[in-house]
Design a protein around this motif. Sequence first.
Motif, short mmCIF file in Angstrom:
data_model
loop_
_atom_site.label_atom_id
_atom_site.label_comp_id
_atom_site.label_asym_id
_atom_site.label_seq_id
_atom_site.Cartn_x
_atom_site.Cartn_y
_atom_site.Cartn_z
N ASP A 141 26.35 57.43 33.66
CA ASP A 141 26.62 56.02 33.41
C ASP A 141 27.64 55.59 34.45
OD1 ASP A 141 24.97 55.47 31.25
OD2 ASP A 141 26.44 56.25 29.81
N VAL A 142 27.28 54.58 35.23
CA VAL A 142 28.15 54.09 36.29
C VAL A 142 28.60 52.68 35.92
CG1 VAL A 142 28.33 53.57 38.75
CG2 VAL A 142 26.84 55.43 37.98
N SER A 143 29.90 52.46 35.96
CA SER A 143 30.48 51.16 35.66
C SER A 143 31.40 50.76 36.81
CB SER A 143 31.27 51.23 34.36
OG SER A 143 31.89 50.01 34.09
N VAL A 144 31.14 49.59 37.38
CA VAL A 144 31.98 49.05 38.46
C VAL A 144 32.61 47.77 37.93
CG1 VAL A 144 32.02 48.11 40.79
CG2 VAL A 144 30.53 50.05 40.27
N ILE A 145 33.94 47.73 37.94
CA ILE A 145 34.68 46.56 37.48
C ILE A 145 35.46 46.00 38.67
CG2 ILE A 145 36.40 45.68 35.88
CD1 ILE A 145 35.78 48.24 34.18
N VAL A 146 35.23 44.75 38.97
CA VAL A 146 35.98 44.06 40.01
C VAL A 146 36.83 43.00 39.31
CG1 VAL A 146 35.86 42.71 42.14
CG2 VAL A 146 34.10 44.43 41.66
N SER A 147 38.13 43.13 39.45
CA SER A 147 39.08 42.23 38.79
C SER A 147 39.90 41.52 39.86
CB SER A 147 39.99 43.07 37.88
OG SER A 147 41.05 42.30 37.38
N TRP A 148 40.17 40.24 39.66
CA TRP A 148 40.98 39.48 40.62
C TRP A 148 41.76 38.41 39.89
CZ3 TRP A 148 35.91 38.71 39.65
CH2 TRP A 148 35.49 37.41 39.41
N ARG A 149 42.64 37.77 40.61
CA ARG A 149 43.49 36.72 40.04
C ARG A 149 42.93 35.35 40.41
NH1 ARG A 149 48.36 36.19 37.76
NH2 ARG A 149 49.71 34.47 38.35
N GLY A 150 42.60 34.58 39.39
CA GLY A 150 42.09 33.23 39.60
C GLY A 150 43.23 32.25 39.85
N ARG A 151 42.88 31.02 40.14
CA ARG A 151 43.90 30.01 40.46
C ARG A 151 44.42 29.27 39.23
NH1 ARG A 151 42.48 27.15 46.14
NH2 ARG A 151 42.77 29.01 47.37
N GLN A 152 43.67 29.28 38.15
CA GLN A 152 44.11 28.55 36.96
C GLN A 152 44.03 29.46 35.74
OE1 GLN A 152 41.52 25.23 37.17
NE2 GLN A 152 39.68 26.39 36.74
#
Length: 185
Positions: A141-152
């Motif tokens: 099972d492969v899980s890729v999570i991309v997390s970033w900071r939004g502007r609001q």
Amino acid sequence: MPFINRTQSGFTLLEVLIAFMVLSFGLLGAVALQAQAKKASFDSMQRAAAISLGEDIMQRIRSNDTADIVSLYKQTFSSDTDLSPRDDCYTDVCSAQNIARTDLENWKAAIRARENTGSLDEATVCINITSVANTAGMGFDVSVIVSWRGRQDFKASDATKAIQCGNVDDRRRLVKLDSYLLIRG
């Protein structure tokens, strides 16, 4: 001498003033709507970039068909992570480990491209791979999570808050891609 009704003098000027105020409020509303549309467009561009990057590393993992993918790809890193020298797997024969190292370094460079495009601010990437028992071969099972900071600020659901990748705050955005990989022995 013509008869002039003095009770209605200046009435037309008052109508023009009211119409001007209504028009001003309408234009302010249109400007506010345009600003909201621009914010939504930027959020959409960020999400599309995150999905594209997640799909890219998922395909890189799939193409490196080895039983060692857990040790080769499972990791967490941020967009501030320094890049390592890459192996030249384009002209030389490379092992699965060299291919994985090249894949990850190329992908980190793509995440860092935000400095040029402004796509993902303060990105954190988590690649989780777990073995799954399967009779047809080795399953993962492969899980890729991309997390970033939004502007609001953004009100996230409890399920989204429970995902541990990146800083959990009111501006965190994330995309999680799950897949199953079968390596036939």
